[in-house]
Enzyme design. Sequence first.
Site, mmCIF file in Angstrom:
data_model
loop_
_atom_site.group_PDB
_atom_site.id
_atom_site.type_symbol
_atom_site.label_atom_id
_atom_site.label_comp_id
_atom_site.label_asym_id
_atom_site.label_seq_id
_atom_site.Cartn_x
_atom_site.Cartn_y
_atom_site.Cartn_z
ATOM 1 C CG ASP A 1 8.622 1.758 -3.991
ATOM 2 O OD1 ASP A 1 7.821 2.029 -4.822
ATOM 3 O OD2 ASP A 1 8.660 0.643 -3.428
ATOM 4 C CG PHE B 1 5.193 6.022 0.174
ATOM 5 C CD1 PHE B 1 3.766 6.449 0.482
ATOM 6 C CD2 PHE B 1 5.863 7.210 -0.352
ATOM 7 C CE1 PHE B 1 3.162 7.664 0.003
ATOM 8 C CE2 PHE B 1 5.356 8.159 -0.516
ATOM 9 C CZ PHE B 1 3.884 8.671 -0.285
ATOM 10 C CB CYS C 1 4.535 1.182 -9.136
ATOM 11 S SG CYS C 1 3.175 1.856 -8.087
ATOM 12 C CG ASN D 1 -0.163 12.284 4.356
ATOM 13 O OD1 ASN D 1 0.611 12.579 3.667
ATOM 14 N ND2 ASN D 1 -1.513 12.470 3.668
ATOM 15 C CB ALA D 2 4.574 9.913 2.658
ATOM 16 C CB SER E 1 -0.419 5.989 5.871
ATOM 17 O OG SER E 1 -0.750 5.157 4.786
ATOM 18 N NE ARG F 1 12.501 -3.545 -2.001
ATOM 19 C CZ ARG F 1 11.347 -4.424 -2.261
ATOM 20 N NH1 ARG F 1 11.913 -5.543 -2.877
ATOM 21 N NH2 ARG F 1 10.179 -4.173 -2.588
#
Length: 400
Positions: free
Chosen positions: A303, A232, A343, A282-283, A255, A216
Amino acid sequence: MNSTTELPRLQLRRNEDRRIRHGHQWVYSNEVDIAATALKPFAPGAQALLVAASGRALGVAFVNPHSLICARLLDRCATAALGREFLRERLEAALALRERLYDRPFYRLVYGDSDGLPGLIVDRYGAVLVVQIGTAGMEVLLEDVVALLVERLAPAGILLRNDASVRTMEQLPLYTRVAWGEVPDLLELCENGARFLVAAGSGQKTGWFYDHRESRARVAALARGRRVLDVFSYVGGWGVQAALGGASAVCCIDSSQAALELAARNAELNGVADRLTLRCGNAFDELQALSAAGERFDVVVLDPPAFIKRRRDQKSGESAYHRLNRAAMELLADDAILVSASCSMHLPEQSLLDIVRGAAHHAGRRLQILGFAGQASDHPVHPAIPETRYLKTLIARVQR
Ligand code: SAH
């Protein structure tokens, strides 16, 4: 603990000690010689002396007969049950690392196997500690863990976020409760000079993802004067720091309305609310809508939650990463930065690279990788346990 108590033995089948001897700490149930030492009689979380087929002692382990990973090695030298003194030493070592790394008390204090404490996660939010337990063995030692944390760190509160689905694999109950003192609804933390509020009891995981701290900061340094899209976004970890780094505009997509409300509060807390916009949805749909509206960004951060939670999700998960990265390509300005994270423990870095390369190729864009990043140092990787290196982050330049 009591060195005179003899531990029951758990014997591995021939050659099944190899992975353990190479440094891994997990034993799968099919590796146990159940004719020699049955698993069934062990209570979940009991300790055993792990031995090879030759009878050679390998160390003391937690046992859980209900779990696919039926034993987890705690200590290679010990021969007797481990308790408070063992925990004290490992906690002290974990704390020493974090105090060396960071000058403020906001970090992952304990990261499970990597800190020699299988199934224990402790995140530190200043005076409040949030604990997650993922193994029956650690659940048995819970009171000792809490007592030691209180004794060593004198926290105002300790929250147990024992509601993660991994616990069902150990047949542990799901619950959230305060184990010590008082825990406010909102916790405050500081990361790379930015302040954040997170929901302790209802947020994702323990409330915050300290693992992306270093990435970041890197992205914030690339954001000056640029338009940033944080996909996200959760409570704005990347977006708010990019705005503080001088981004001209930041759009957060998530979301969860509750997460976005906190993102807005966090933007205010850092004096950058005027540059932040929020899109709840929703992305995948939101990315398409932005693209259709002709929007372009100079920095896009992807992410997402883990799309491959289990091996059987491999195909559908990889396809979701493909779709996401392809959609992001459509939104990148002519000379832009793409940050693509995963992840998912089951997605190797090379696969993520292939996915991003494929997406760039499909869009006819040129790609340069500026960095392969991962977990911050408070999530150390155990060199013999690839599962501890779950986070991969590609930072790439994408040109027309
Ligand atoms: N980037 C965040 C962490 C993301 S956690 C950080 O650095 O802190 C995953 C987030 O994705 C959660 O906030 C969750 O609400 C959101 N999410 C999950 N599925 C989604 C979807 N299909 N579309 C948009 N957001 C989603």
